[in-house]
Each structure stands twice: as C-alpha cells, then as structure tokens.
Write an enzyme that holds these catalytic residues in place. Structure first.
Site, mmCIF file in Angstrom:
data_model
loop_
_atom_site.group_PDB
_atom_site.id
_atom_site.type_symbol
_atom_site.label_atom_id
_atom_site.label_comp_id
_atom_site.label_asym_id
_atom_site.label_seq_id
_atom_site.Cartn_x
_atom_site.Cartn_y
_atom_site.Cartn_z
ATOM 1 N N SER A 4 11.449 -0.510 -62.206
ATOM 2 C CA SER A 4 12.450 -0.485 -61.409
ATOM 3 C C SER A 4 12.035 -0.245 -60.068
ATOM 4 C CB SER A 4 13.607 0.371 -61.548
ATOM 5 O OG SER A 4 14.436 0.651 -60.365
ATOM 6 N N HIS A 19 13.246 -5.114 -61.856
ATOM 7 C CA HIS A 19 14.605 -4.483 -61.614
ATOM 8 C C HIS A 19 14.843 -3.909 -60.221
ATOM 9 C CE1 HIS A 19 18.303 -3.006 -63.532
ATOM 10 N NE2 HIS A 19 17.837 -1.762 -62.693
ATOM 11 N N ASP A 31 17.719 -2.407 -57.666
ATOM 12 C CA ASP A 31 18.877 -1.572 -57.571
ATOM 13 C C ASP A 31 19.576 -1.418 -56.355
ATOM 14 O OD1 ASP A 31 18.912 -0.333 -60.338
ATOM 15 O OD2 ASP A 31 17.018 0.815 -59.720
ATOM 16 N N MET A 89 22.520 -0.443 -54.002
ATOM 17 C CA MET A 89 23.692 0.342 -53.871
ATOM 18 C C MET A 89 24.085 0.514 -52.626
ATOM 19 S SD MET A 89 21.564 3.560 -56.028
ATOM 20 C CE MET A 89 20.590 3.269 -57.275
ATOM 21 N N HIS A 126 20.613 -5.507 -60.016
ATOM 22 C CA HIS A 126 21.621 -4.552 -60.669
ATOM 23 C C HIS A 126 22.504 -3.920 -59.431
ATOM 24 C CE1 HIS A 126 22.130 -0.513 -62.730
ATOM 25 N NE2 HIS A 126 23.472 -1.225 -62.603
ATOM 26 N N MET A 129 25.284 -2.114 -57.755
ATOM 27 C CA MET A 129 25.861 -1.041 -57.823
ATOM 28 C C MET A 129 26.663 -0.755 -56.715
ATOM 29 S SD MET A 129 23.117 1.507 -59.861
ATOM 30 C CE MET A 129 21.903 0.271 -59.149
ATOM 31 N N MET A 151 24.178 1.644 -69.112
ATOM 32 C CA MET A 151 23.460 3.005 -68.418
ATOM 33 C C MET A 151 23.194 4.305 -69.216
ATOM 34 S SD MET A 151 23.028 1.717 -65.275
ATOM 35 C CE MET A 151 22.296 3.266 -64.906
ATOM 36 N N ASP A 201 19.032 1.231 -69.179
ATOM 37 C CA ASP A 201 18.597 1.526 -67.732
ATOM 38 C C ASP A 201 18.926 3.247 -67.428
ATOM 39 O OD1 ASP A 201 17.802 1.814 -65.049
ATOM 40 O OD2 ASP A 201 19.439 0.559 -64.293
HETATM 41 C C1 DX5 Z 1 19.878 4.385 -61.195
HETATM 42 C C2 DX5 Z 1 19.257 2.807 -61.404
HETATM 43 C C3 DX5 Z 1 17.959 2.832 -62.155
HETATM 44 C C4 DX5 Z 1 16.860 3.517 -62.044
HETATM 45 C C5 DX5 Z 1 16.163 4.134 -63.008
HETATM 46 O O1 DX5 Z 1 21.051 4.354 -60.917
HETATM 47 O O2 DX5 Z 1 20.118 2.127 -61.812
HETATM 48 O O3 DX5 Z 1 17.365 1.281 -62.120
HETATM 49 O O4 DX5 Z 1 15.908 3.018 -61.066
HETATM 50 O O5 DX5 Z 1 15.279 5.156 -62.758
HETATM 51 P P1 DX5 Z 1 14.462 6.067 -63.812
HETATM 52 O O6 DX5 Z 1 13.456 5.100 -64.791
HETATM 53 O O7 DX5 Z 1 13.595 6.800 -63.035
HETATM 54 O O8 DX5 Z 1 15.664 6.749 -64.488
HETATM 55 ZN ZN ZN Z 2 19.345 -0.071 -62.148
#
Ligand code: DX5
Ligand code: ZN
Length: 213
Positions: free
Chosen positions: A7, A31, A33, A35, A64, A66, A135, A172
């Site tokens: 990620s 990956h 993320d 947000m 992903h 969010m 998650m 994840d």
């Molecule tokens: C968290 C994200 C993850 C994040 C994971 O909300 O969806 O993808 O990057 O990070 P680690 O592996 O450090 O928990």
């Molecule tokens: Zn993620």
C-alpha cells in the site's frame, strides 16, 4: 497463488515514483488508498495520483475507495488507471448497482467491509464480486495494530464462497510477517501491507517475507 499488494499510503510521497518502481518487480498488485475525510477521518489522494502511479509501473492498481458516494468517482479512477476498485459496503446503499458500474467500466470489482460489519452482509452479492476486502483495522490510517477477530471473518468468507474460485479474499491492515501467516491460514489470498513494506529499509525483502506466509 498468494498475491502481495504493497500500500503506497506508507510510501514517501515526495519520491512516490521511486517507491513504486522499487517494489514493481516483486509485488503482484499495488494498493492505493483513497480517503475523503468523511467516510474516514483522513484525506489522501485522488485520480491524479493514480494517474502518476499508473505511469510509474505496469503492476495492476488495486484502488481501495474509502469515500462516501463512490459512484461519483468510479469513472475518474478507472480512467486514471485503476484495474481493481473496491468500495465499502457501509458507503453503498445500492451496492449491487455500484458493483455493476465498476464492471461496466471494465475493472474488477471488490466489496470492502469494516471490522464491525458482518461478512454475512455480502451473502447475496457474493457471486457478483471479484474480491472481498476484509479490513483488519478501522480504515483511515496506516501503521495500526491487526484486529485478531478479522481472522474468523476471513474464514467465514471462505466458507460462504464454498467451491467457487471467486471472490478472492483480501485482507488489509496491520499485516506483518506474523499476522500474514495467520491471515493466510484463515483464507486470505491477497495481502495488503503498507508500513511493513514501505516503512522498511528494504521493501523488497519484506515482500519476500510476506510471500512465505
Ligand atoms: C488503512 C488502509 C490500508 C493501509 C494499511 O485504512 O486501507 O491499506 O495502508 O497500512 P498498514 O499495512 O500499515 O496497516
Ligand atoms: Zn487499503
């Protein structure tokens, strides 16, 4: 075959291209993320960053989302280069339609679920999903501790899937050498890892360790 998806949330954003290229030969997916500061308390990146990452690697991009109302942005992220798009069940009142839209755009479609949301929410849509994202932390930030009860949820999705090959099962949050092995033992087939990979001096070595899970 187990797939490893670093990620980029934990990568150095000032040197994102180098970070991405540094793992491209070893990872299976990348990956990303997304947000919005509403569905989760953090704000990260939009389609422009996906476009930049797209130019830096040939790896499939696993986006992903969010965010609230993800339907409004699916096309932008697909055009920017997303190959896989997951949306949160909690953010999609008409999940079947959203999944259909992702397919219409030509991407693989995943449903992501927060720790407190039961996997049984997905029973009726399971045959339409390419992957399920469990998650194992509350989404929003990298570097959080793995929530052990996610393991039972992984096993429950595997049971619900039965003899079918899809959906693939992705996990994840809080993945490291130890939690990766546990997750794989309970059914995980795609491991997302942010801080464990990009927080290390040698991200490639960390990917190889995860691959042994
Ligand atoms: C968290 C994200 C993850 C994040 C994971 O909300 O969806 O993808 O990057 O990070 P680690 O592996 O450090 O928990
Ligand atoms: Zn993620």
């Amino acid at each position: 075959m187990l797939q490893i998806a670093p990620s980029i949330l934990s990568a150095d954003f000032g040197a994102l291209r180098e970070a991405v290229q540094g793992v491209s030969a070893d990872a299976d997916l990348l990956h990303v993320d997304v947000m919005d500061g509403r569905f989760v308390p953090n704000i990260t990146m939009g389609p422009q960053v996906v476009e930049a990452v797209r130019k830096a690697t040939d790896l499939p991009l696993d986006v992903h989302m969010m965010i609230v109302e993800p339907d409004r942005y699916l096309s932008d992220f697909r055009q920017a280069g997303a190959d896989m798009i997951s949306v949160h069940v909690e953010a999609c009142p008409h999940l079947e339609r959203t999944i259909d839209q992702i397919h219409q755009l030509g991407a693989l479609a995943g449903a992501a679920i927060n720790p407190a949301t039961p996997v049984e929410m997905l029973v009726d849509i399971l045959p339409e999903l390419d992957y399920v994202l469990i998650m194992s932390v509350n989404p929003g930030f990298g570097g959080q501790k793995f929530w052990p009860r996610a393991l039972e949820k992984l096993a429950r999705v595997r049971d619900l899937r039965g003899a079918r090959e899809r959906p693939l099962i992705e996990v994840d949050g809080g993945i490291n050498a130890e939690t990766a092995s546990q997750a794989v033992a309970h059914g995980a087939e795609i491991l997302v890892a942010g801080s464990y990979v990009f927080g290390a001096e040698d991200p490639k070595a960390r990917i190889q360790i995860l691959r042994q899970s």
